[in-house]
Design a protein around this motif. Structure first.
Motif, PDB file in Angstrom:
ATOM      1  N   GLU A   1       0.831  -1.214   0.000  1.00  0.00           N
ATOM      2  CA  GLU A   1       0.000   0.000   0.000  1.00  0.00           C
ATOM      3  C   GLU A   1       0.859   1.256   0.000  1.00  0.00           C
ATOM      4  N   GLU A   2       1.963   1.223   0.734  1.00  0.00           N
ATOM      5  CA  GLU A   2       2.843   2.380   0.748  1.00  0.00           C
ATOM      6  C   GLU A   2       3.465   2.604  -0.632  1.00  0.00           C
ATOM      7  N   MET A   3       3.851   1.539  -1.320  1.00  0.00           N
ATOM      8  CA  MET A   3       4.416   1.677  -2.664  1.00  0.00           C
ATOM      9  C   MET A   3       3.370   2.201  -3.653  1.00  0.00           C
ATOM     10  N   ILE A   4       2.118   1.762  -3.502  1.00  0.00           N
ATOM     11  CA  ILE A   4       1.051   2.281  -4.366  1.00  0.00           C
ATOM     12  C   ILE A   4       0.909   3.784  -4.159  1.00  0.00           C
ATOM     13  N   ARG A   5       0.923   4.208  -2.898  1.00  0.00           N
ATOM     14  CA  ARG A   5       0.791   5.639  -2.621  1.00  0.00           C
ATOM     15  C   ARG A   5       1.950   6.428  -3.233  1.00  0.00           C
TER      16      ARG A   5
ATOM     17  N   PHE B   1      -2.608   6.756 -13.360  1.00  0.00           N
ATOM     18  CA  PHE B   1      -3.413   5.561 -13.144  1.00  0.00           C
ATOM     19  C   PHE B   1      -4.292   5.758 -11.905  1.00  0.00           C
ATOM     20  N   ARG B   2      -5.424   5.062 -11.901  1.00  0.00           N
ATOM     21  CA  ARG B   2      -6.256   5.039 -10.710  1.00  0.00           C
ATOM     22  C   ARG B   2      -5.658   4.056  -9.698  1.00  0.00           C
ATOM     23  N   PRO B   3      -5.870   4.272  -8.384  1.00  0.00           N
ATOM     24  CA  PRO B   3      -5.335   3.341  -7.379  1.00  0.00           C
ATOM     25  C   PRO B   3      -5.790   1.905  -7.619  1.00  0.00           C
TER      26      PRO B   3
ATOM     27  N   ALA C   1      -4.317  -3.827  -8.962  1.00  0.00           N
ATOM     28  CA  ALA C   1      -4.585  -5.040  -9.735  1.00  0.00           C
ATOM     29  C   ALA C   1      -3.349  -5.592 -10.435  1.00  0.00           C
ATOM     30  N   TRP C   2      -2.257  -4.826 -10.455  1.00  0.00           N
ATOM     31  CA  TRP C   2      -1.050  -5.297 -11.137  1.00  0.00           C
ATOM     32  C   TRP C   2      -0.449  -6.495 -10.404  1.00  0.00           C
ATOM     33  N   PRO C   3       0.068  -7.472 -11.139  1.00  0.00           N
ATOM     34  CA  PRO C   3       0.801  -8.566 -10.501  1.00  0.00           C
ATOM     35  C   PRO C   3       2.048  -8.043  -9.803  1.00  0.00           C
ATOM     36  N   PRO C   4       2.503  -8.706  -8.735  1.00  0.00           N
ATOM     37  CA  PRO C   4       3.678  -8.213  -7.993  1.00  0.00           C
ATOM     38  C   PRO C   4       4.906  -7.995  -8.867  1.00  0.00           C
TER      39      PRO C   4
END
Length: 887
Positions: free
Chosen positions: A30-34, A43-45, A50-53
């Motif tokens: 979640e921190e990396m997404i932010r 891109f939307r959150p 939804a991206w693979p790791p």
């Protein structure tokens, strides 16, 4: 620092560590997404979640989103979970109980003492090479309190290398301490890793003396005094006369203290001379005396020979000499100074050559970069011939840059041969493969690089560019498929293709993502102004695509700020741009038009005249040009005619009448008078603004102003005859004004006599005005006329004071001024207090239309002169009384 060490790892290892952490730690994810959304955007959150790791990990590493805390955790992931064999072996060698690479949490720190830790270095280095050093450095950075003697262990590792212990990928047998149940790892590939160093390296004694001399030169408290340092150097050279590297200290001392007394001389060993020169060069570098380094290089053939072996004195001096030559812009000398063998042997030299080649590519010096990259490639071949395996990632990097050199030089065939294998290599990073696929597509479209993409000034060339890019569309789409979450280069090219074809929405779809990626790496994309150009192209796409007015206005302002030639909007795109901006916000479109007109000149203005009829803001801009004093009178008149046609086409009669007044005023002063006369005589649409009589009158006045008396008299007479032929008697009476104007021309005496006789017969048929006394006050505003009609005001007031005292009159003489906007507002304010209005025929057509809309009741002046005005007042009073009776 953990972060610095982490950044030295290969991209593949970092991606693997981040991928593991993304899968294992939801908080980290979640921190990396932010961070990604804040830095990159686009891109939307929900999309990023939804991206693979693996895919997301690649984005994180390429954007360098990890911080120091993350780096510490990721180093642990690498050496405990992904590559546990190094820590497993280290724990065995130090006797620490463990479960593989896992250390029990309850185990007290430190886990092992200094003797065991330092003793484990040699066998660990034999097995794992430079990866063992990275592991030890990670322990020092992340858990320095868990192991005693880690700094000494790292120093021991370097000493082992200096003693020529085989630390690189090894073919030695397992150490005696090996356990049969511990699997031995496959040897890892070294980066730009060269052969073990040759004989004659600086040792601990040299290091101690070097530190003492440097401290003495810097005046450090408690250090040797200069004379003691000199005696120390002399003694070292005398006692160790057969040890050539001792002369390194002599050379270093000479440069630091400017003392020429000690010199190995021509009769001493060539090796001693090399070490002496190496010391001199390092000393000069420490004193930032690059000019003296270059002077020594040019004057001493021994210096020029220091680039041959990469070992011993060469390994110490060559990196500095190469850097000095490169920074002085002597790129050819820098490349010619080094041998491939020196690049192969010395990691310092190899790294500097690669960095220099990259810098030359950034400066668009492909020929010089090519020489350096070819030098590196020859060094790789030497290593491979010696049985060393080069890190595939480094090989791909060098091959890609060699291909880039040839692309920039226009050597597309050889560039393709170098780039295609890397683009097809499934082991390469997806981002790199996508970029290379884009490079191949660009070459097929006859472009050398992204920076060559532009919006051509010529529309025909733009169409040809679009066709070239259209021919590689499939290749570009394949490049996007290779890197769905990045592919910034391919997306940028696709966006440019759509922009060349003026498809704003489709261009924006691609450019939005490309520009977001460019912004995330400004250090790369500000070179050659690529980021600024991409920002402009995106702004153009926003304008063409439409969208909310706020979005379009912001984009249009960015376009207005892009005034340099490099960021010039081509003329062929301006029409579409103005149409789109005009649809979103008229004032911004007008400002954009004015900016472009100011910077591009009248040729562009003339090309945009057709837009005025469809875009109100452009018509307003032409009206402003007609009204301003900044332009020549002829240009003002031309702008006025454009605005007039535009406002008539838009049914904006108020603005059309305003600009007609400007045009006529200019024509009265002789500015494009003939063009105005032609327009007045040939444009029937002008009768929507002025009556036929008034247009004839204006033409007559213009001829009179030009001294063309015959034409003026003929037109005034035509006006009078039309007025005398009108069906209403009071309209026939209007001929008096025209006859009065004719009387100013002596040549018109005969015509005047005939016209006055006809007028007399008209007036005889008009009834005299009669008023009845009313009970309630009636307030009437009489509008129009000039000073001639003003002469009747006193007589009219006296007559009504006697015959109709309930009538209250206010006169407002408008005259014939062309700027009637303020007049209309003042009349409208007065009408708020009036019961009715009498409108004199002597008034501008558009002014009359405007005030009639505001009047509660109105009627026209019924004839000429005082009686005509009285008849109008009589009729208006009757209409007011009639309306009151109906309420």
């Amino acid at each position: 620092m953990p972060l610095q060490l982490y950044r030295t790892l290969s991209t593949d290892r970092r991606i693997a560590a981040v991928e593991w952490n993304l899968s294992d730690d939801p908080v980290f994810r979640e921190e990396m997404i932010r961070r990604y959304l804040r830095k990159v955007g686009g891109f939307r959150p929900a999309t990023v979640r939804a991206w693979p790791p693996r895919r997301f990990a690649g984005q994180i590493v390429r954007r360098e989103l990890e911080d120091a805390v993350d780096a510490a955790a990721l180093l642990k992931v690498i050496f405990v979970h992904l590559e546990p064999q190094i820590q497993t072996r280290f724990l065995q060698l130090t006797g620490v109980p463990s479960n593989g690479a896992e250390i029990p949490e309850e185990l007290p720190r430190p886990y092992a003492g200094r003797e065991k830790v330092v003793g484990a270095v040699a066998p660990l280095g034999v097995e794992f090479g430079l990866d063992a050093l990275t592991y030890l450095q990670a322990l020092a950075a992340v858990v320095p309190d868990a192991w005693e003697g880690i700094p000494e262990a790292i120093e021991r590792f370097h000493d082992v290398r200096a003693e020529r212990r085989p630390i690189a990928p090894a073919d030695t047998a397992p150490a005696a301490e090996d356990s049969a149940d511990v699997p031995r790892p496959e040897p890892r590939s070294a980066p730009v890793r060269m052969r073990p160093p040759g004989p004659g390296q600086l040792a601990v004694l040299d290091d101690v003396v070097i530190v003492a001399i440097i401290n003495a030169a810097n005046g450090v408290d408690g250090c040797l005094r200069p004379e003691a340092a000199k005696r120390l150097v002399a003694e070292l050279a005398r006692v160790n006369g057969q040890r050539h590297q001792s002369w390194y200290v002599v050379g270093l001392y000479r440069s630091l203290f400017d003392d020429p007394d000690n010199d190995p001389g021509a009769n001493d060993s060539p090796l001693a001379r090399e070490w002496f020169l190496a010391g001199r060069i390092v000393g000069l570098v420490r004193r930032n005396k690059a000019a003296e380094v270059l002077a020594l290089f040019d004057a001493d053939a021994g210096c020029r020979a220091l680039g041959q072996t990469g070992e011993g004195a060469s390994g110490e001096a060559a990196p500095h000499l190469f850097t000095a030559l490169f920074e002085a812009g002597r790129f050819g000398d820098a490349a010619g100074f080094l041998s491939p063998n020196a690049v192969a042997v010395s990691p310092r030299i190899g790294s500097r050559v690669l960095d220099a080649a990259s810098a030359l590519l950034s400066r668009r010096r492909p020929a010089e970069a090519r020489a350096l990259l070819d030098l590196v490639r020859e060094g790789f071949r030497i290593l491979e011939a010696d049985g060393h395996r080069i890190d595939p990632q480094v090989l791909r990097q060098v091959q890609r840059r060699r291909g880039h050199c040839r692309r920039l030089l226009g050597e597309f065939d050889s560039a393709r041969e170098l780039i295609r294998p890397v683009a097809a290599d499934e082991q390469a990073e997806s981002e790199v493969r996508s970029m290379l696929a884009t490079d191949l597509a660009l070459m097929d479209a006859e472009y050398r690089e992204l920076a060559d993409l532009a919006l051509p000034e010529d529309r025909g060339e733009a169409q040809r560019a679009a066709r070239r890019l259209e021919s590689v569309r499939v290749q570009l789409q394949d490049a996007v498929t290779l890197d769905p979450d990045g592919a910034a280069h391919a997306l940028y090219v696709l966006g440019m293709l759509e922009l060349l074809e003026e498809r704003g929405s489709r261009a924006l779809e691609h450019l939005d993502r490309a520009v977001a990626a460019f912004r995330a790496r400004p250090d790369v994309y500000t070179r050659q102004g690529l980021l600024a150009r991409a920002e402009l192209h995106r702004a153009l796409a926003v304008c063409l695509a439409g969208g909310t007015p706020e979005t379009v206005v912001r984009a249009a302002r960015m376009v207005m700020e892009s005034t340099s030639e490099e960021l010039r909007v081509p003329d062929w795109l301006i029409e579409s741009l103005l149409i789109s901006v005009g649809a979103a916000d008229g004032s911004t479109a007008e400002e954009l038009f004015n900016r472009l007109a100011e910077s591009r000149g009248e040729e562009l203005v003339a090309s945009l005249e057709g837009l005025a009829g469809t875009i109100p803001a452009i018509a307003a801009a032409f009206l402003a040009r007609a009204s301003t004093g900044n332009l020549s009178a002829a240009r003002r008149a031309r702008a006025g005619r454009v605005a007039l046609r535009a406002f008539l086409a838009q049914d904006n009669l108020d603005s059309a009448d305003e600009v007609l007044g400007v045009i006529v005023d200019l024509a009265r002063r002789g500015i494009e008078r003939q063009e105005t006369l032609t327009m007045l005589a040939g444009d029937d649409d002008l009768t929507r603004l002025r009556g036929v009589d008034e247009l004839l009158w204006i033409r007559a006045e213009l001829h009179a102003a030009a001294g063309e008396v015959g034409n003026a008299i003929a037109l005034f007479r035509q006006v009078a005859e039309q007025q005398l032929s009108a069906s209403a008697p009071w309209q026939r009476a209007e001929a008096e004004e025209t006859i009065g104007r004719l009387s100013e021309f002596p040549e018109a005496d005969e015509a005047i006599g005939q016209l006055r006789e006809r007028l007399r017969r008209v007036e005889e048929t008009l009834p005299a005005p009669e008023f009845s006394r009313g009970q309630r006050e009636v307030r009437i505003l009489i509008v129009g006329g000039n000073e001639t009609q003003g002469r009747y005001e006193a007589e009219i007031r006296e007559r009504l004071r006697r015959d109709a005292p309930h009538l209250t009159l206010e006169f407002y003489h408008t005259g014939w001024a062309s700027n009637w906007g303020d007049t209309a507002r003042q009349i409208t304010d007065r009408l708020a207090q009036a019961d009715g209005m009498v409108l004199h025929y002597f008034i501008r057509t558009m002014l009359g239309r405007k005030v009639r809309q505001a009047a509660p009741i109105w009627c026209s002046v019924a004839g000429h002169g005082r009686d005509g005005i009285l008849r109008g007042i009589q009729r208006c009073a009757e209409m007011v009384e009639q309306k009151r009776g109906q309420q």
